[in-house]
Design a protein around this motif. Sequence first.
Motif, PDB file in Angstrom:
ATOM      1  N   LYS A  14      -3.634   2.590  -4.837  1.00 43.78           N
ATOM      2  CA  LYS A  14      -4.699   2.509  -5.366  1.00 43.78           C
ATOM      3  C   LYS A  14      -5.419   2.841  -6.431  1.00 43.78           C
ATOM      4  O   LYS A  14      -5.866   2.255  -7.003  1.00 43.78           O
ATOM      5  CB  LYS A  14      -5.419   2.792  -4.167  1.00 43.78           C
ATOM      6  CG  LYS A  14      -7.112   2.893  -3.628  1.00 43.78           C
ATOM      7  CD  LYS A  14      -8.118   1.370  -3.850  1.00 43.78           C
ATOM      8  CE  LYS A  14      -9.348   1.848  -3.653  1.00 43.78           C
ATOM      9  NZ  LYS A  14      -9.778   2.378  -4.992  1.00 43.78           N
ATOM     10  N   TYR A  26      -4.696   0.048  -9.167  1.00 43.44           N
ATOM     11  CA  TYR A  26      -5.308  -0.734  -9.093  1.00 43.44           C
ATOM     12  C   TYR A  26      -6.561  -0.756  -9.885  1.00 43.44           C
ATOM     13  O   TYR A  26      -6.956  -0.778 -10.772  1.00 43.44           O
ATOM     14  CB  TYR A  26      -5.177  -1.225  -8.003  1.00 43.44           C
ATOM     15  CG  TYR A  26      -6.729  -2.015  -7.556  1.00 43.44           C
ATOM     16  CD1 TYR A  26      -5.547  -4.237  -7.729  1.00 43.44           C
ATOM     17  CD2 TYR A  26      -7.746  -2.032  -7.554  1.00 43.44           C
ATOM     18  CE1 TYR A  26      -6.916  -4.678  -7.549  1.00 43.44           C
ATOM     19  CE2 TYR A  26      -8.429  -3.415  -7.319  1.00 43.44           C
ATOM     20  CZ  TYR A  26      -8.212  -4.442  -7.255  1.00 43.44           C
ATOM     21  OH  TYR A  26      -9.373  -5.191  -7.362  1.00 43.44           O
ATOM     22  N   ASP A  84       0.410  -1.048   0.333  1.00 41.31           N
ATOM     23  CA  ASP A  84       0.130   0.045  -0.154  1.00 41.31           C
ATOM     24  C   ASP A  84       0.795   1.247  -0.616  1.00 41.31           C
ATOM     25  O   ASP A  84       0.355   2.627   0.128  1.00 41.31           O
ATOM     26  CB  ASP A  84      -1.058   0.128   1.279  1.00 41.31           C
ATOM     27  CG  ASP A  84      -0.314  -0.338   2.349  1.00 41.31           C
ATOM     28  OD1 ASP A  84       0.631   0.091   2.285  1.00 41.31           O
ATOM     29  OD2 ASP A  84      -1.281  -0.282   3.576  1.00 41.31           O
TER      30      ASP A  84
END
Length: 270
Positions: A178, A181, A133
Amino acid sequence: VEWSTVKEYSEIFFERADAIAKITMNNPRHHNAFTPDMVQEMIDAFSIARDDASIGVIILTGEGDKAFSSGGDQSVRGNGGYVGHDHIARLNVLDLQHLMRIIPKPIIAMVKGWSVGGGNILQLVCDLTIAADNAMFGQTGPKVGSFDAGYGSGYLARVIGHKRAKEVWFLNKFYTAKEAYDMNWINRVVPLAEVEDATIEWANIILQKSPTALRFIKAAMNADTDGLAGLQQFAGDATMLYYTTDEGKEGKNAFLEKRDPDFSKYPKFP
Ligand code: 1HA
């Protein structure tokens, strides 16, 4: 898992745990920027992992938690390429990209921290990407006087779409894990502390699958994206299988025995 060293190098680590190989770029002072010597070591390690029939999955990563790779090491950039100990200016990361594409085993990028420039293209050409992350993705070429108009452009456009690929290259912004993704740039985002476990989990699932099926799927996608070079690879896999058949062996045996081949008993499938 217990990693054991396969071969000692100066700018990478090359380890394995059972059927999983792990190649780690190790230049943390420059966020794992690659030199031509590091690239040459990676070509050697990937080639060993390719030839070793007991290796089924290869992980590519960067040393430490701060970076996967920041791309070509600008401190050794010379006139026409990056310069290593042989004093020759090279763009040999392009050879590495090609090798990673044609190795018939799944390659997983395990990304922590910065994945930038030519380093991010290495992430792109891996078959799958699992990111921590804290990962950040971006291309800086037009900012630092470079560009990757090969896989870095055409293949990137296939993966994330033309509009997004142009945005990446025209604006040179960085994207969080994020965001990457959501752009279909990567496969999975997990907490930093779990990224190696998550990568090994996927590697172990892959290792349960038929290696020949995986090989043909990778080659089929390359046949679609890489034109005649991709088709050549796919065709080579077909030849490899044909050489394992009695029908294929009859042709070779007849030649060596100086007789006419007899292919009459082999089935003519519909
Ligand atoms: O485009 C290509 C190619 C195209 C066709 C064919 C072949 C190609 C081969 C390569 C490339 C490229 O990779 S071009 C793109 C090269 N990379 C970059 O432009 C990224 C440069 N780095 C950064 O933008 C930033 O360092 C960073 C956003 C990744 C991280 O920023 P941060 O956290 O602020 O760290 P920073 O302080 O900048 O970096 C830590 C140290 O690492 C710095 O050194 P220090 O000041 O402590 O002495 C920094 O200069 C160094 N460093 C980071 N990246 C590189 C680097 N040194 C050399 N080369 C680097 N790539």
